[in-house]
Design a protein around this motif. Sequence first.
Motif, short mmCIF file in Angstrom:
data_model
loop_
_atom_site.label_atom_id
_atom_site.label_comp_id
_atom_site.label_asym_id
_atom_site.label_seq_id
_atom_site.Cartn_x
_atom_site.Cartn_y
_atom_site.Cartn_z
N GLU A 284 0.84 -1.17 0.00
CA GLU A 284 0.00 0.00 0.00
C GLU A 284 0.89 1.23 0.00
O GLU A 284 1.86 1.31 0.74
N ARG A 285 0.53 2.19 -0.85
CA ARG A 285 1.28 3.44 -0.87
C ARG A 285 0.74 4.37 0.21
O ARG A 285 -0.40 4.81 0.14
N LEU A 286 1.56 4.63 1.19
CA LEU A 286 1.13 5.49 2.30
C LEU A 286 1.09 6.94 1.86
O LEU A 286 0.18 7.69 2.19
N ASP A 287 2.11 7.33 1.14
CA ASP A 287 2.19 8.68 0.61
C ASP A 287 3.11 8.59 -0.62
O ASP A 287 3.63 7.53 -0.92
N PRO A 288 3.28 9.70 -1.35
CA PRO A 288 4.08 9.62 -2.58
C PRO A 288 5.50 9.13 -2.37
O PRO A 288 6.19 8.82 -3.35
N HIS A 289 5.95 9.04 -1.15
CA HIS A 289 7.35 8.67 -0.92
C HIS A 289 7.52 7.40 -0.09
O HIS A 289 8.63 6.99 0.18
N GLN A 290 6.43 6.80 0.30
CA GLN A 290 6.54 5.60 1.13
C GLN A 290 5.55 4.54 0.70
O GLN A 290 4.38 4.81 0.47
N ILE A 291 6.07 3.32 0.61
CA ILE A 291 5.22 2.18 0.29
C ILE A 291 5.32 1.18 1.43
O ILE A 291 6.41 0.79 1.83
N GLN A 292 4.17 0.81 1.95
CA GLN A 292 4.13 -0.18 3.02
C GLN A 292 3.87 -1.55 2.40
O GLN A 292 2.94 -1.72 1.62
N LYS A 293 4.72 -2.51 2.75
CA LYS A 293 4.59 -3.84 2.18
C LYS A 293 4.34 -4.86 3.26
O LYS A 293 4.97 -4.84 4.31
N LEU A 294 3.41 -5.73 2.96
CA LEU A 294 3.10 -6.82 3.89
C LEU A 294 3.67 -8.11 3.32
O LEU A 294 3.34 -8.52 2.20
N TRP A 295 4.54 -8.72 4.10
CA TRP A 295 5.19 -9.95 3.66
C TRP A 295 4.64 -11.13 4.46
O TRP A 295 4.24 -10.97 5.61
N ARG A 296 4.67 -12.27 3.84
CA ARG A 296 4.25 -13.48 4.54
C ARG A 296 5.39 -14.50 4.44
O ARG A 296 5.96 -14.70 3.36
N CYS A 297 5.69 -15.11 5.55
CA CYS A 297 6.80 -16.06 5.61
C CYS A 297 6.28 -17.47 5.34
O CYS A 297 5.25 -17.88 5.88
N LEU A 298 7.00 -18.18 4.50
CA LEU A 298 6.60 -19.55 4.19
C LEU A 298 7.08 -20.53 5.24
O LEU A 298 6.64 -21.67 5.29
#
Length: 73
Positions: free
Chosen positions: A26-40
Amino acid sequence: MASTTANHEETCTHCGSRLIYLDWEERLDPHQIQKLWRCLECKQEFVTLQASEEESVSSAEIVKPFFPGLLVG
Ligand SMILES: [Zn+2]
């Protein structure tokens, strides 16, 4: 042995495994992207913040809400 298949350097914050995949971002703002990772390995999720180099935001703003639906409720 030069492999370029793994283009991410994130590791699981719970078990340190590299067997993770990007589940959601998800793009929080024009300069930051929040990423959700899932561990296998341990099936845990964790979030990282990535600075975006894109100065000009064209029409790439993703604002659609999306829930994985796989969370244990
Ligand atoms: Zn893990």
